[in-house]
Design a protein around this motif. Sequence first.
Motif, PDB file in Angstrom:
ATOM      1  N   GLY A  63      -8.026  -5.226  -3.564  1.00 44.78           N
ATOM      2  CA  GLY A  63      -7.100  -5.901  -2.669  1.00 44.78           C
ATOM      3  C   GLY A  63      -7.102  -5.389  -1.245  1.00 44.78           C
ATOM      4  N   SER A  64      -7.309  -4.094  -1.057  1.00 48.20           N
ATOM      5  CA  SER A  64      -7.295  -3.528   0.292  1.00 48.20           C
ATOM      6  C   SER A  64      -7.934  -2.149   0.268  1.00 48.20           C
ATOM      7  CB  SER A  64      -5.862  -3.420   0.819  1.00 48.20           C
ATOM      8  OG  SER A  64      -5.133  -2.458   0.070  1.00 48.20           O
ATOM      9  N   PHE A  69      -8.107   3.574  -1.861  1.00 48.04           N
ATOM     10  CA  PHE A  69      -7.894   5.004  -1.671  1.00 48.04           C
ATOM     11  C   PHE A  69      -6.830   5.529  -2.633  1.00 48.04           C
ATOM     12  CE2 PHE A  69      -5.976   8.778   0.094  1.00 48.04           C
ATOM     13  CZ  PHE A  69      -7.070   9.518   0.489  1.00 48.04           C
ATOM     14  N   LEU A  70      -5.755   4.764  -2.810  1.00 48.09           N
ATOM     15  CA  LEU A  70      -4.676   5.207  -3.701  1.00 48.09           C
ATOM     16  C   LEU A  70      -5.151   5.309  -5.142  1.00 48.09           C
ATOM     17  CD1 LEU A  70      -1.656   3.273  -2.189  1.00 48.09           C
ATOM     18  CD2 LEU A  70      -1.959   5.753  -2.280  1.00 48.09           C
ATOM     19  N   GLU A  71      -6.021   4.408  -5.546  1.00 47.14           N
ATOM     20  CA  GLU A  71      -6.597   4.487  -6.898  1.00 47.14           C
ATOM     21  C   GLU A  71      -7.435   5.753  -7.036  1.00 47.14           C
ATOM     22  OE1 GLU A  71      -7.698   2.372 -10.705  1.00 47.14           O
ATOM     23  OE2 GLU A  71      -6.361   1.724  -9.125  1.00 47.14           O
ATOM     24  N   LEU A  72      -8.196   6.059  -6.012  1.00 47.62           N
ATOM     25  CA  LEU A  72      -9.013   7.270  -6.003  1.00 47.62           C
ATOM     26  C   LEU A  72      -8.128   8.510  -6.106  1.00 47.62           C
ATOM     27  CD1 LEU A  72     -12.035   8.094  -5.623  1.00 47.62           C
ATOM     28  CD2 LEU A  72     -11.565   8.240  -3.174  1.00 47.62           C
ATOM     29  N   GLN A 120      -6.493  13.460   2.121  1.00 52.55           N
ATOM     30  CA  GLN A 120      -5.122  13.353   1.648  1.00 52.55           C
ATOM     31  C   GLN A 120      -4.137  13.519   2.802  1.00 52.55           C
ATOM     32  OE1 GLN A 120      -5.756  16.292  -1.662  1.00 52.55           O
ATOM     33  NE2 GLN A 120      -4.367  14.917  -2.730  1.00 52.55           N
ATOM     34  N   ALA A 121      -4.396  14.504   3.662  1.00 54.95           N
ATOM     35  CA  ALA A 121      -3.516  14.748   4.805  1.00 54.95           C
ATOM     36  C   ALA A 121      -3.540  13.551   5.757  1.00 54.95           C
ATOM     37  CB  ALA A 121      -3.943  16.019   5.534  1.00 54.95           C
ATOM     38  N   GLU A 122      -4.738  13.016   6.013  1.00 59.10           N
ATOM     39  CA  GLU A 122      -4.874  11.866   6.910  1.00 59.10           C
ATOM     40  C   GLU A 122      -4.135  10.655   6.347  1.00 59.10           C
ATOM     41  OE1 GLU A 122      -8.343   8.864   8.676  1.00 59.10           O
ATOM     42  OE2 GLU A 122      -8.912  10.571   7.401  1.00 59.10           O
ATOM     43  N   PHE A 123      -4.306  10.420   5.034  1.00 55.39           N
ATOM     44  CA  PHE A 123      -3.671   9.244   4.443  1.00 55.39           C
ATOM     45  C   PHE A 123      -2.157   9.409   4.373  1.00 55.39           C
ATOM     46  CE2 PHE A 123      -2.263   6.339   1.140  1.00 55.39           C
ATOM     47  CZ  PHE A 123      -2.928   5.176   1.508  1.00 55.39           C
ATOM     48  N   TRP A 124      -1.688  10.628   4.144  1.00 57.19           N
ATOM     49  CA  TRP A 124      -0.244  10.874   4.110  1.00 57.19           C
ATOM     50  C   TRP A 124       0.382  10.505   5.452  1.00 57.19           C
ATOM     51  CZ3 TRP A 124       3.235  14.063   6.697  1.00 57.19           C
ATOM     52  CH2 TRP A 124       4.501  14.158   6.114  1.00 57.19           C
ATOM     53  N   LEU A 134       3.594   3.529   2.037  1.00 58.56           N
ATOM     54  CA  LEU A 134       4.257   4.673   1.411  1.00 58.56           C
ATOM     55  C   LEU A 134       4.889   4.264   0.080  1.00 58.56           C
ATOM     56  CD1 LEU A 134       4.735   7.667   2.115  1.00 58.56           C
ATOM     57  CD2 LEU A 134       6.967   6.993   3.021  1.00 58.56           C
ATOM     58  N   GLU A 135       5.475   3.069   0.030  1.00 61.24           N
ATOM     59  CA  GLU A 135       6.065   2.579  -1.215  1.00 61.24           C
ATOM     60  C   GLU A 135       4.998   2.371  -2.280  1.00 61.24           C
ATOM     61  OE1 GLU A 135       8.329  -0.936  -0.400  1.00 61.24           O
ATOM     62  OE2 GLU A 135       9.651   0.078   1.034  1.00 61.24           O
ATOM     63  N   THR A 136       3.867   1.811  -1.871  1.00 67.23           N
ATOM     64  CA  THR A 136       2.761   1.600  -2.809  1.00 67.23           C
ATOM     65  C   THR A 136       2.210   2.930  -3.292  1.00 67.23           C
ATOM     66  OG1 THR A 136       2.179  -0.437  -1.648  1.00 67.23           O
ATOM     67  CG2 THR A 136       0.525   0.467  -3.142  1.00 67.23           C
ATOM     68  N   MET A 137       2.126   3.897  -2.385  1.00 66.38           N
ATOM     69  CA  MET A 137       1.639   5.233  -2.729  1.00 66.38           C
ATOM     70  C   MET A 137       2.542   5.867  -3.795  1.00 66.38           C
ATOM     71  SD  MET A 137       0.998   8.415  -0.119  1.00 66.38           S
ATOM     72  CE  MET A 137       0.156   9.912  -0.638  1.00 66.38           C
ATOM     73  N   ALA A 138       3.854   5.769  -3.581  1.00 65.07           N
ATOM     74  CA  ALA A 138       4.805   6.325  -4.544  1.00 65.07           C
ATOM     75  C   ALA A 138       4.639   5.664  -5.907  1.00 65.07           C
ATOM     76  CB  ALA A 138       6.225   6.150  -4.036  1.00 65.07           C
ATOM     77  N   ALA A 139       4.482   4.342  -5.922  1.00 66.24           N
ATOM     78  CA  ALA A 139       4.332   3.610  -7.180  1.00 66.24           C
ATOM     79  C   ALA A 139       3.046   3.998  -7.902  1.00 66.24           C
ATOM     80  CB  ALA A 139       4.355   2.105  -6.914  1.00 66.24           C
ATOM     81  N   ASN A 140       1.936   4.110  -7.155  1.00 66.62           N
ATOM     82  CA  ASN A 140       0.643   4.451  -7.765  1.00 66.62           C
ATOM     83  C   ASN A 140       0.640   5.843  -8.375  1.00 66.62           C
ATOM     84  OD1 ASN A 140      -0.272   2.001  -6.548  1.00 66.62           O
ATOM     85  ND2 ASN A 140      -2.345   2.829  -6.529  1.00 66.62           N
TER      86      ASN A 140
END
Length: 219
Positions: A63-64, A69-72, A120-124, A134-140
Motif C-alpha cells: 500500500g505504501s 517499512f513498518l512491516e519490516l 528506526q531513528a529516522e522513521f520515528w 504514528l497511529e499506524t506504527m502503534a497498530a503494527n
Amino acid sequence: MNAESAEPARRRLTRAEAKARTRALLLDAAARVFARKGFTGASVEEIAEAAGFSIGALYSNFGSKEALFLELLADRQTDRIAEAAQMLECHPSGTGEAAAELGRLLIDVADKDTDFAPLQAEFWLYAVRNPEVLETMAANLRTPRRALQQVISTSLAQQDAPAEVSAEAVATVVAALFTGLVRQRRIDPASVPEELFGDALKWLFAGINASGAAPSGTE
C-alpha cells in the motif's frame, strides 16, 4: 528415461504461496535499499526494481512505503521476541543462564544490527511529524508486543508473581528497557556490559515479587 522425465515435476505455487514469496522478496529488497539510502532517500521504484517486481506489485502488497517499512520493523521485533522465547524455553526465566542468553541477544542487536538503527531513528522522527503514520506504527507494533506479553506472562507464572501484576504493563517496560539499553550501548558500549540487561530483568522481577503491587497505570 530422458532427462526431462527424470526430473521431479515442480509443484506450482498456490496463490497464497506466491503472494507470501512476493512479500518476502519485497521486504528483503526494502531492507537493502533502506540500509543504503535511508527511509526518506529510498524510493518505491528502487525497492520494486531491486526485488524484481513492478511498482504495482509493491503497492498491491503493502500500500505504501511507510507500510512496507513498518512491516519490516514488526518482523524484526517478532524475530527477536521469538529468539528470547526460545532461550527461555531452554533456561527458565530468573536463572543465571536465561539472563546471560538475553544479555547476549541485546549485545548482538546493539553491535551487529547497526544498519537498521539509524533507520528506526529516522522513521520515528518521520512518524512523530505525521500523526497518521504514528497511529499506524502503534497498530503494527501491537502484534510483536502481544507476542512479548505471552513470554512475560509465562515468566510471571514461573516466578509466582502476584496475580494483579499486568503482563501487558511489564511487557511495555521490558520493551522500553531493551530499546533504551540498545541505544545506550551504541552511544557508550562500556556503560552497557553484556550482563546488564539480564541483571536489570532480574531486578525488575525481584521488585515485582517483593512489592506484590501492580505497576503504575494498570488499575
